[in-house]
Scaffold this motif. Structure first.
Motif, PDB file in Angstrom:
ATOM      1  N   LYS A 113       0.811  -1.219   0.000  1.00 38.61           N
ATOM      2  CA  LYS A 113       0.000   0.000   0.000  1.00 38.61           C
ATOM      3  C   LYS A 113       0.844   1.268   0.000  1.00 38.61           C
ATOM      4  CE  LYS A 113      -4.057  -2.109   1.919  1.00 38.61           C
ATOM      5  NZ  LYS A 113      -5.183  -2.014   2.790  1.00 38.61           N
ATOM      6  N   GLU A 114       1.992   1.232   0.669  1.00 35.95           N
ATOM      7  CA  GLU A 114       2.839   2.434   0.717  1.00 35.95           C
ATOM      8  C   GLU A 114       3.537   2.713  -0.608  1.00 35.95           C
ATOM      9  OE1 GLU A 114       5.362  -0.919   2.614  1.00 35.95           O
ATOM     10  OE2 GLU A 114       3.281  -0.253   2.752  1.00 35.95           O
ATOM     11  N   ALA A 123      -0.312   9.644  -0.188  1.00 32.72           N
ATOM     12  CA  ALA A 123      -0.361   8.183  -0.115  1.00 32.72           C
ATOM     13  C   ALA A 123      -1.769   7.783   0.323  1.00 32.72           C
ATOM     14  CB  ALA A 123       0.695   7.662   0.865  1.00 32.72           C
ATOM     15  N   LEU A 126      -2.453   4.850   2.640  1.00 33.20           N
ATOM     16  CA  LEU A 126      -1.974   5.039   4.017  1.00 33.20           C
ATOM     17  C   LEU A 126      -2.750   6.113   4.768  1.00 33.20           C
ATOM     18  CD1 LEU A 126       1.890   4.861   3.419  1.00 33.20           C
ATOM     19  CD2 LEU A 126       0.326   3.024   4.119  1.00 33.20           C
TER      20      LEU A 126
END
Length: 130
Positions: A113-114, A123, A126
């Protein structure tokens, strides 16, 4: 949220054939990877014939100018989902787009995900937007 790079040899397919190929790839992703409907990230690049070099790793797989290389960047898919995706892509691209199974090379890469920003330098995964 798969991101897909589709590479092929320039001049082998018409613009309409390329659009159709991209549509088929998206349909398979929706079906086999349970991607959300508006989750479509595709980059299609055409190359001169000498810019795509794909040997067969000793498998005796014949390649032609119809070669299609699909790179998939994804999160959280199982080995079974990947196998199902590979098989479905091979079946559909041959049936619907005339891509022989011998001319389809797929690489599936995991990311986290990052590893994503969808815009504005944020992001979103996040920060809770997605």
């Amino acid at each position: 949220m798969p991101c897909v790079k589709i590479d092929m040899i320039k001049g082998v397919r018409s613009p309409d054939e390329i659009k159709h190929l991209a549509e088929v790839v998206q349909e398979v992703f929706l079906d086999k990877f349970a991607a959300p409907n508006r989750d479509r990230y595709q980059v299609i690049t055409q190359h001169e014939p000498y810019e795509l070099i794909f040997e067969d790793t000793g498998l005796n797989i014949p390649r032609t100018e119809k070669l299609v290389f699909i790179q998939i960047f994804q999160q959280g898919r199982s080995a079974d989902q990947k196998r199902a995706l590979y098989a479905s892509l091979a079946e559909r691209l041959e049936k619907d787009c005339g891509v022989p199974g011998s001319d389809l090379v797929i690489s599936c890469n995991r990311n986290e995900k990052e590893d994503w920003s969808f815009g504005y330098g944020r992001a979103q995964f996040l920060e809770g937007d997605l």
